[in-house]
Design a protein around this motif. Structure first.
Motif, short mmCIF file in Angstrom:
data_model
loop_
_atom_site.label_atom_id
_atom_site.label_comp_id
_atom_site.label_asym_id
_atom_site.label_seq_id
_atom_site.Cartn_x
_atom_site.Cartn_y
_atom_site.Cartn_z
N ARG A 33 0.81 -1.22 0.00
CA ARG A 33 0.00 0.00 0.00
C ARG A 33 0.83 1.26 0.00
O ARG A 33 1.98 1.26 0.44
N VAL A 34 0.20 2.32 -0.46
CA VAL A 34 0.76 3.66 -0.28
C VAL A 34 -0.18 4.44 0.63
O VAL A 34 -1.41 4.31 0.53
N THR A 35 0.42 5.18 1.56
CA THR A 35 -0.38 6.00 2.48
C THR A 35 -0.07 7.47 2.24
O THR A 35 1.11 7.83 2.15
N VAL A 36 -1.10 8.28 2.11
CA VAL A 36 -0.91 9.72 1.91
C VAL A 36 -1.57 10.46 3.08
O VAL A 36 -2.74 10.22 3.39
N THR A 37 -0.79 11.32 3.74
CA THR A 37 -1.30 12.11 4.87
C THR A 37 -1.27 13.57 4.47
O THR A 37 -0.24 14.07 4.00
N SER A 38 -2.38 14.26 4.63
CA SER A 38 -2.35 15.70 4.31
C SER A 38 -2.87 16.52 5.49
O SER A 38 -3.70 16.03 6.27
N SER A 39 -2.33 17.72 5.63
CA SER A 39 -2.77 18.61 6.72
C SER A 39 -2.60 20.06 6.28
O SER A 39 -1.81 20.36 5.37
N PHE A 40 -3.34 20.95 6.96
CA PHE A 40 -3.20 22.39 6.66
C PHE A 40 -1.98 22.93 7.40
O PHE A 40 -1.63 22.43 8.48
N THR A 41 -1.32 23.95 6.81
CA THR A 41 -0.21 24.63 7.50
C THR A 41 -0.46 26.14 7.40
O THR A 41 -1.41 26.57 6.72
N ASN A 43 2.07 28.09 6.27
CA ASN A 43 3.31 28.50 5.59
C ASN A 43 3.13 29.14 4.22
O ASN A 43 4.11 29.47 3.56
N LYS A 44 1.92 29.26 3.74
CA LYS A 44 1.64 29.80 2.39
C LYS A 44 2.36 29.00 1.29
O LYS A 44 2.81 29.55 0.27
N THR A 45 2.54 27.72 1.54
CA THR A 45 3.21 26.86 0.55
C THR A 45 2.45 25.53 0.40
O THR A 45 1.63 25.18 1.25
N ILE A 46 2.80 24.84 -0.68
CA ILE A 46 2.40 23.43 -0.81
C ILE A 46 3.70 22.64 -0.63
O ILE A 46 4.68 22.85 -1.36
N LYS A 47 3.71 21.78 0.39
CA LYS A 47 4.92 20.99 0.65
C LYS A 47 4.59 19.52 0.43
O LYS A 47 3.55 19.05 0.88
N VAL A 48 5.47 18.83 -0.30
CA VAL A 48 5.24 17.40 -0.54
C VAL A 48 6.48 16.63 -0.10
O VAL A 48 7.60 16.94 -0.54
N ASN A 49 6.29 15.66 0.80
CA ASN A 49 7.40 14.82 1.26
C ASN A 49 7.19 13.41 0.75
O ASN A 49 6.11 12.84 0.95
N SER A 50 8.22 12.85 0.10
CA SER A 50 8.11 11.44 -0.30
C SER A 50 9.50 10.84 -0.28
O SER A 50 10.49 11.56 -0.10
N LEU A 90 -0.51 23.84 2.71
CA LEU A 90 -0.87 22.42 2.74
C LEU A 90 0.40 21.58 2.75
O LEU A 90 1.36 21.90 2.04
N GLU A 91 0.41 20.53 3.56
CA GLU A 91 1.55 19.60 3.55
C GLU A 91 1.04 18.20 3.26
O GLU A 91 0.04 17.75 3.84
N ILE A 92 1.72 17.52 2.34
CA ILE A 92 1.29 16.19 1.91
C ILE A 92 2.49 15.24 2.07
O ILE A 92 3.58 15.54 1.57
N VAL A 112 -4.72 7.79 -6.21
CA VAL A 112 -5.98 7.45 -5.55
C VAL A 112 -5.93 7.85 -4.07
O VAL A 112 -6.85 8.49 -3.54
N ALA A 113 -4.82 7.50 -3.39
CA ALA A 113 -4.71 7.81 -1.96
C ALA A 113 -4.65 9.33 -1.76
O ALA A 113 -5.26 9.86 -0.82
N ALA A 114 -3.94 10.03 -2.66
CA ALA A 114 -3.84 11.49 -2.52
C ALA A 114 -5.21 12.14 -2.75
O ALA A 114 -5.60 13.06 -2.01
N ALA A 115 -5.95 11.65 -3.73
CA ALA A 115 -7.28 12.21 -4.00
C ALA A 115 -8.17 12.04 -2.77
O ALA A 115 -8.85 12.97 -2.32
N ALA A 116 -8.14 10.84 -2.17
CA ALA A 116 -9.00 10.59 -0.99
C ALA A 116 -8.51 11.42 0.21
O ALA A 116 -9.33 12.00 0.94
N SER A 117 -7.20 11.48 0.40
CA SER A 117 -6.67 12.21 1.55
C SER A 117 -7.01 13.71 1.44
O SER A 117 -7.50 14.32 2.38
N ILE A 118 -6.75 14.28 0.27
CA ILE A 118 -6.96 15.73 0.12
C ILE A 118 -8.46 16.06 0.12
O ILE A 118 -8.90 17.02 0.76
N CYS A 119 -9.27 15.25 -0.55
CA CYS A 119 -10.73 15.49 -0.52
C CYS A 119 -11.24 15.35 0.92
O CYS A 119 -12.12 16.09 1.35
#
Ligand code: MEV
Length: 352
Positions: A33-41, A43-50, A90-92, A112-119
């Motif tokens: 599986r892949v797990t995607v976690t998203s949260s508000f920040t 920081n006025k940025t979009i941050k993506v960690n992978s 937003l941080e993902i 798919v996981a990102a769409a569900a997490s962000i929605c």
């Protein structure tokens, strides 16, 4: 508040490449599986960690400005931010146990996981859910959950692979064994969401050639093959469809869909090897893959490429009693494991 979603990887049992040109395909979701976690920040940025690295870009950045592996996430973030003016950042974060670039659906599972997490974060989905359950209810509002995740994940994947057939996305979304028919949608056969219980009671061995491939490039190559060999390509599409399902003179349904109802692993295996011949003909195989397939010959009921080919993985149907012979036959430089079929599909939840 965190919104967490995970989606399974996939294998293609029948029909890869041809499905891009309108045939059916049969796929199975696997227990990686892949797990995607998203949260508000703030920081006025979009941050993506992978595991491929971290990017942090201003909120106004377009997905086209970032490297391709980050595009789907920035696209989804942008889409939601643009319709919700009071978001400050937003941080993902992506955690995956699906090997990347070897045909096991890592990119589709991420979308798919990102769409569900962000929605989920933007409250466009209920606070928790599991696609297998949504599918089995099949009514009213829940259909919207399916359509939301399907639509968003497809748009995300198209930022890196515009020609996608959509088959991988559907499998990662629904889980189980699915028949994908681009025009008429998806039928889920197994798992808690399945309408019919299809079985394959042999080990589905996945062997990784350790050669990364580009699905986009392989699909372009096949498109050229089709342009140069139109008649033969159309015959091959017919043969692939027939392998899955057709009717004999007495009107009885035959093909691998029937074999799976009867759990006839010998017949399923033979059809997998037949499918491999068609993949060889459209030139998505290579010497490494052929050597891997041939080294498993004496113990496998059927062996083929899974996914785009030109590297990536092969799958083989192997009975329990032959499983311990595999390492000696393959040699040390290949990774292999026996896959279980995932039956949940995408799952999501909000954590306070
Ligand atoms: C890749 O996993 C499968 C392909 O058929 C491409 C697609 O279906 O979009 C090669």
């Amino acid at each position: 508040m965190k919104s967490i979603a995970s989606a399974p990887g996939k294998i293609i049992l029948f029909g890869e490449h041809f499905v891009v040109h309108g045939t059916k395909a049969i796929l199975a979701a696997i227990d990686k599986r892949v797990t995607v976690t998203s949260s508000f920040t703030e920081n006025k940025t979009i941050k993506v960690n992978s595991e491929l690295g971290t990017i942090e870009v201003p909120m106004s950045s377009s997905h086209e400005e970032v490297e391709s592996e980050f595009r789907p996430f920035v696209y989804l973030a942008n889409k939601m931010i643009n319709s919700n003016q009071n978001v400050n950042g937003l941080e993902i974060t992506i955690d995956s146990d699906i090997p990347i670039g070897v045909g096991l659906g890592s990119s589709s599972a991420c979308c798919v996981a990102a769409a569900a997490s962000i929605c989920g974060l933007f409250k466009e989905l209920p606070s928790s859910g599991e696609m297998a359950q949504v599918w089995s209810r099949q009514i009213g509002d829940e259909k919207e959950e399916r359509e939301k995740i399907s639509g968003m994940s497809r748009e995300a994947e198209e930022t890196i692979f515009p020609d996608t057939s959509g088959a991988d996305l559907m499998c990662c979304q629904f889980g189980g064994i699915i028949e994908y028919n681009g025009h008429n949608g998806v039928i889920v056969f197994s798992g808690s969401s399945g309408s019919v219980s299809y079985e394959i009671s042999a080990n589905i061995l996945i062997v990784n050639s350790m050669i990364q491939h580009s699905t986009k490039r392989s699909v372009e190559k096949v498109r050229k093959f089709k342009e140069n060999n139109e008649k033969r390509f159309s015959e091959l599409c017919d043969l692939v469809n027939q392998l899955m399902e057709h009717y004999d003179k007495l009107g009885r349904r035959i093909g691998v869909l029937e074999d799976m109802i009867k759990n006839d692993i010998t017949a399923i295996g033979l059809k997998m090897s037949e499918n491999q011949k068609y993949l060889e003909e459209i030139q998505v195989s290579n010497d490494t893959l052929r050597d891997m397939i041939s080294s498993l010959k004496e113990i496998s009921l059927g062996t083929k490429i899974t996914g785009a080919g030109d590297g990536g993985c092969i799958i083989a149907l192997v009975k329990d009693e032959n499983l311990d012979k595999v390492p000696a036959l393959l040699g040390k430089d290949k990774e292999c494991f026996s896959a279980k079929i995932d039956t949940k599909g995408v799952v999501w939840k909000i954590e306070k």
